[in-house]
Design a protein around this motif. Structure first.
Motif, PDB file in Angstrom:
ATOM      1  N   GLY A   1       0.819  -1.213   0.000  1.00 43.91           N
ATOM      2  CA  GLY A   1       0.000   0.000   0.000  1.00 43.91           C
ATOM      3  C   GLY A   1       0.850   1.258   0.000  1.00 43.91           C
ATOM      4  N   VAL A   2       1.835   1.312   0.864  1.00 46.12           N
ATOM      5  CA  VAL A   2       2.692   2.502   0.943  1.00 46.12           C
ATOM      6  C   VAL A   2       3.361   2.754  -0.405  1.00 46.12           C
ATOM      7  CG1 VAL A   2       4.764   3.501   1.980  1.00 46.12           C
ATOM      8  CG2 VAL A   2       3.120   2.285   3.427  1.00 46.12           C
ATOM      9  N   LYS A   3       3.874   1.687  -1.026  1.00 50.50           N
ATOM     10  CA  LYS A   3       4.576   1.860  -2.309  1.00 50.50           C
ATOM     11  C   LYS A   3       3.642   2.326  -3.424  1.00 50.50           C
ATOM     12  CE  LYS A   3       8.392  -0.217  -3.226  1.00 50.50           C
ATOM     13  NZ  LYS A   3       9.323  -1.261  -3.720  1.00 50.50           N
ATOM     14  N   ALA A   4       2.350   2.160  -3.221  1.00 52.26           N
ATOM     15  CA  ALA A   4       1.377   2.675  -4.188  1.00 52.26           C
ATOM     16  C   ALA A   4       0.699   3.939  -3.655  1.00 52.26           C
ATOM     17  CB  ALA A   4       0.353   1.601  -4.532  1.00 52.26           C
ATOM     18  N   GLY A   5       1.295   4.569  -2.638  1.00 56.22           N
ATOM     19  CA  GLY A   5       0.825   5.895  -2.226  1.00 56.22           C
ATOM     20  C   GLY A   5      -0.235   5.945  -1.143  1.00 56.22           C
ATOM     21  N   THR A   6      -0.548   4.820  -0.522  1.00 48.06           N
ATOM     22  CA  THR A   6      -1.531   4.855   0.566  1.00 48.06           C
ATOM     23  C   THR A   6      -0.835   5.319   1.846  1.00 48.06           C
ATOM     24  OG1 THR A   6      -2.765   3.045  -0.448  1.00 48.06           O
ATOM     25  CG2 THR A   6      -3.211   3.490   1.885  1.00 48.06           C
ATOM     26  N   THR A   7      -1.433   6.303   2.511  1.00 45.39           N
ATOM     27  CA  THR A   7      -0.860   6.778   3.780  1.00 45.39           C
ATOM     28  C   THR A   7      -1.801   6.541   4.954  1.00 45.39           C
ATOM     29  OG1 THR A   7      -1.702   9.005   3.365  1.00 45.39           O
ATOM     30  CG2 THR A   7       0.570   8.555   2.682  1.00 45.39           C
ATOM     31  N   THR A   8      -3.092   6.282   4.671  1.00 43.88           N
ATOM     32  CA  THR A   8      -4.031   5.967   5.755  1.00 43.88           C
ATOM     33  C   THR A   8      -4.705   4.640   5.459  1.00 43.88           C
ATOM     34  OG1 THR A   8      -4.443   8.282   6.316  1.00 43.88           O
ATOM     35  CG2 THR A   8      -6.122   6.697   6.969  1.00 43.88           C
ATOM     36  N   PHE A   9      -4.650   3.738   6.423  1.00 44.92           N
ATOM     37  CA  PHE A   9      -5.131   2.365   6.258  1.00 44.92           C
ATOM     38  C   PHE A   9      -6.267   2.106   7.242  1.00 44.92           C
ATOM     39  CE2 PHE A   9      -1.500   0.523   3.798  1.00 44.92           C
ATOM     40  CZ  PHE A   9      -0.653   1.613   3.828  1.00 44.92           C
ATOM     41  N   CYS A  10      -7.459   1.797   6.735  1.00 42.90           N
ATOM     42  CA  CYS A  10      -8.566   1.399   7.605  1.00 42.90           C
ATOM     43  C   CYS A  10      -8.604  -0.121   7.638  1.00 42.90           C
ATOM     44  CB  CYS A  10      -9.882   1.950   7.093  1.00 42.90           C
ATOM     45  SG  CYS A  10      -9.980   3.727   7.245  1.00 42.90           S
ATOM     46  N   ASP A  11      -7.906  -0.670   8.589  1.00 41.23           N
ATOM     47  CA  ASP A  11      -7.738  -2.121   8.636  1.00 41.23           C
ATOM     48  C   ASP A  11      -8.713  -2.703   9.648  1.00 41.23           C
ATOM     49  OD1 ASP A  11      -6.667  -4.632   8.159  1.00 41.23           O
ATOM     50  OD2 ASP A  11      -4.610  -4.073   8.641  1.00 41.23           O
ATOM     51  N   TYR A  12      -9.248  -3.838   9.319  1.00 41.37           N
ATOM     52  CA  TYR A  12     -10.389  -4.406  10.044  1.00 41.37           C
ATOM     53  C   TYR A  12     -10.158  -5.908   9.998  1.00 41.37           C
ATOM     54  CZ  TYR A  12     -15.642  -5.323   9.840  1.00 41.37           C
ATOM     55  OH  TYR A  12     -16.940  -5.721   9.995  1.00 41.37           O
ATOM     56  N   ASP A  13      -9.669  -6.444  11.107  1.00 36.37           N
ATOM     57  CA  ASP A  13      -9.233  -7.837  11.034  1.00 36.37           C
ATOM     58  C   ASP A  13      -9.083  -8.411  12.431  1.00 36.37           C
ATOM     59  OD1 ASP A  13      -8.272 -10.223   9.834  1.00 36.37           O
ATOM     60  OD2 ASP A  13      -7.215  -9.032   8.337  1.00 36.37           O
TER      61      ASP A  13
END
Lengths: 475, 475
Positions: A115-127
């Motif tokens: 994700g970071v390498k594709a420009g994501t800086t905020t992750f809504c993770d649900y697991d």
């Protein structure tokens, strides 16, 4: 005035206003974790000085992307559950039951790096295991809005025949809810506020009404949001009809769940009227174009939801069945799948996809005061892309600009050179500064090999489409 | 036996057989422009020696991708004709009429570079100025199957009101046909056979039947194929009904055009029965998923065509309206758009997309004896990808492999490190060896700025959706 660093002479997509807020020769001054100013290079140059001056010539600066729905704990199964029927039962389940926690965690770190390498800086993770996954986010240095998955399902759920009511166990629910509360107590507001916590009921079909209401009361007490699958599939609707005689959304309306605390994920099976009701009540919708397209062959009613004034965001969901965590992929799929759903090339234009991965997404997840656009006072979460890529060339600025359409339809993530979160450079020249990417991939590979060894018999027994493809030479 | 070079210890996707022909620890020996042998590393190691030994550990080797339908001469307009109605008349036309030939050529080179960097080694280009564009292909060193666009349309076609019959001018048709013949005479078989030439009538609506038949006779005389748009849009069908009282495909059937010489592009407006007829007659179909999805909001009847036994291939069409020439993009879109068209996740699996960009495509364009799979005796056209990318990790090989699904759904082209055509390394470590990429982008940018200056008035006058988006801040 003194800044820590300034980037100038760049194309700056502020995402302010109703459109994309482009400044063609723009600059941004940053101090600590905060944006001091955004404006034309000349203006910023007069008002601010900094020791670190970054030349943005030929670059594009924009807010870091927001991935509003992910299950990174499933990423270790990438590529093992697509092009098939019963992806969950026949694809994931034979693997999940043979996976140890540290193996799932190795996959999670790999997915965050992706994700970071594709420009994501905020992750809504649900697991599940979010109490452990959250440490990855702290280490990598990104922003995360996390929830533990809460349900009342026993671990051997895969054995329940399709069509039968799920057995619900209140003790399991309490255990999982308490993990979610623990997550909140320990992590909410940590890492300079980059980590925030939500409640994560897995879906209205996977717990009793009592637990649903308990979660809702807690979300109000803690003043946080609820991240939940809603109308995510025909199995859910079937369970709801059998248990309550009602479809998911009328049920949620009745128990008072449809309000601005709810981030309703998927709405795959929502009717137009149901999507409109969710929008009207102020709950947000998370649209996972790639995942639902690949695992279900469906396009959820996002346009109906938006047309009813709803607040929406894009998400990548899980790696097995999508098969990636890349918001450039989601922006493309969101646009094209809706065009073909409506047989109309004018719907879901590029700017809409871009807003749903930035400022609108920030609103949908409740972080719009901090992130989602580039503006003085907001957090310095941004990405720098090279425009010197044949896929983004040439650049037209007058009388129309082609930058946003090319960003959405042609860029694929590798154009992101630099990732900045809270003012800190976590990737430069495509090299991660905070974690060892090679080591992370190595650990994920080792985990996959262990899982593979253990799950051979169950995969063979699954009799899945993908197992047949393998034996016939298609994989 | 002596080879020039050998790559070993790689995952080798041969694309031989009915599936993907995977060799997990594979090697390839090459001499000159030809593959000597493909097999397990151990076997090749015993039979062949070479001075250049390439370690393929952690790499994937596969046939170079084939882009079966492109108009690279339009690439200079990338990003200027999407999310709009009348993309051709209101998007392209105001630009095209203000573009000089050398500017279109600068865009073409940029598009070819884009394709190579995403693993395309064979380009089926179909455009005006092909006599000049073809020189790019020779210089870059790739394989190209090219046609001049032939029609009887005057240059000021953009002025013809929508719905009126196109004026057809036999003198124009003769001039363009003679450019196509010139192309064939001068270039067919050149550059070690990498350049081959086809005939390129633009569509059955854009010329008189007499010229159609003349082209057909020439294709037979030269024993080559016809690359032609067929049922590409409602405008075409409307013209055909007005001129002949017949839809395109029944008309082509009647004049004897539907046979294995025809590469029928798009079939967007073909009915199921018409698609089946084209398949039955042995003509191939080129499916441009991204382009038709974005410019028309439609999914052509490729599944009907394949189910009728037809031979198909994927193509990227034009940059304005797609907006890229990247076969990884086309493979993804082809799969997901058909899944949602049929509301069935099992249709159009990853392996089918991959075959339609390699071996099936080679058959569809008539080059299957030379390219499309890795086999002794075929041309050494191949690409080497790194598998050390978070989007392609982890790798499972047993009891099912996840490599092909990840290649189609997660890879995006930047994983291609090395591109080899005719045994020659034209890209290594993502650096092109035959052309100066930076210089090419610079020339494309200069061209775009000239076109921009000249077309301001016409773009403003077009009153297009994209022009309005710009004035409202959405671009």
């Amino acid at each position: 005035m003194k800044a820590d660093w300034i980037i100038s002479h760049a194309f700056v997509l502020t995402m302010e206003g109703k459109g994309v807020g482009m400044i063609e020769n723009g600059a941004i001054a940053v101090k600590g974790d905060t944006i001091l100013a955004v404006g034309p290079t000349e203006e910023i140059g007069k008002a601010y000085q900094a020791e670190r001056m970054i030349d943005g010539t030929g670059k594009l600066v924009m807010p870091g992307l927001i991935d509003a729905h992910m299950h990174t704990g499933l990423a270790i199964f990438r590529g093992m559950a697509q092009d098939m029927s019963h992806w969950m039962q026949k694809g994931l389940w034979p693997l999940m039951q043979n996976t140890k926690k540290h193996e799932a965690l190795a996959g999670s770190l790999m997915a965050i790096i992706e994700g970071v390498k594709a420009g994501t800086t905020t992750f809504c993770d649900y697991d599940h295991s979010m109490n452990e996954i959250v440490e990855h986010y702290v280490k990598v240095g990104v922003r995360a809005r996390v929830a533990e998955t809460v349900n009342e399902l026993p671990d051997d759920m895969g054995l329940v025949p399709v069509g039968e009511l799920y057995p619900l166990d209140p003790a399991i629910g309490q255990r999982k809810l308490s993990a979610n509360m623990q997550l909140y107590e320990k992590w909410h507001g940590q890492a300079n506020g980059r980590i925030t916590c939500l409640f994560g009921p897995q879906g209205p079909d996977m717990m009793r009404t009592e637990l649903m209401l308990e979660v809702k009361a807690l979300a109000e007490k803690y003043d946080t949001r609820i991240h939940m699958h809603v109308a995510q599939g025909d199995r859910e609707i079937d369970q709801m009809l059998k248990r309550y005689g009602k479809r998911s959304i009328p049920f949620l309306e009745e128990i008072g769940y449809l309000d601005s605390r709810l981030m309703a994920v998927h709405l795959t099976e929502a009717t137009k009227e149901e999507a409109q009701l969710v929008a009207k009540r102020g709950a947000s919708m998370i649209f996972c174009a790639g995942s639902i397209g690949i695992i279900d062959g469906l396009v959820p009613p996002i346009l109906d939801f938006l047309e009813a004034g709803g607040q929406a965001a894009l998400g990548s969901d899980q790696a097995p069945g999508n098969n990636c965590h890349n918001m450039f992929n989601e922006m493309k799929f969101a646009a094209i799948l809706n065009k073909v759903k409506r047989s109309d090339p004018t719907v879901f234009p590029a700017w809409l996809s871009l807003r749903l991965a930035t400022i609108e997404s920030a609103k949908a997840i409740g972080l719009e005061k901090e992130i989602g656009s580039l503006r003085a006072g907001k957090k310095a979460d941004m990405i720098i892309l090279t425009m010197q890529d044949p896929g983004l060339a040439p650049i037209y600025t007058n009388p129309v600009r082609n930058i946003v359409p090319n960003l959405v339809y042609a860029a694929r993530g590798h154009e992101v050179e630099t990732v900045i979160v809270d003012g800190r450079f976590i990737m430069e020249n495509r090299q991660l500064m905070t974690v060892d990417e090679k080591e992370a991939l190595k650990k994920a590979q080792e985990a996959a090999e262990e899982i593979s060894r253990r799950s051979q018999r169950d995969i063979a027994a699954s009799n899945s489409d993908i197992y047949h493809m393998m034996s016939e030479g298609y994989l």
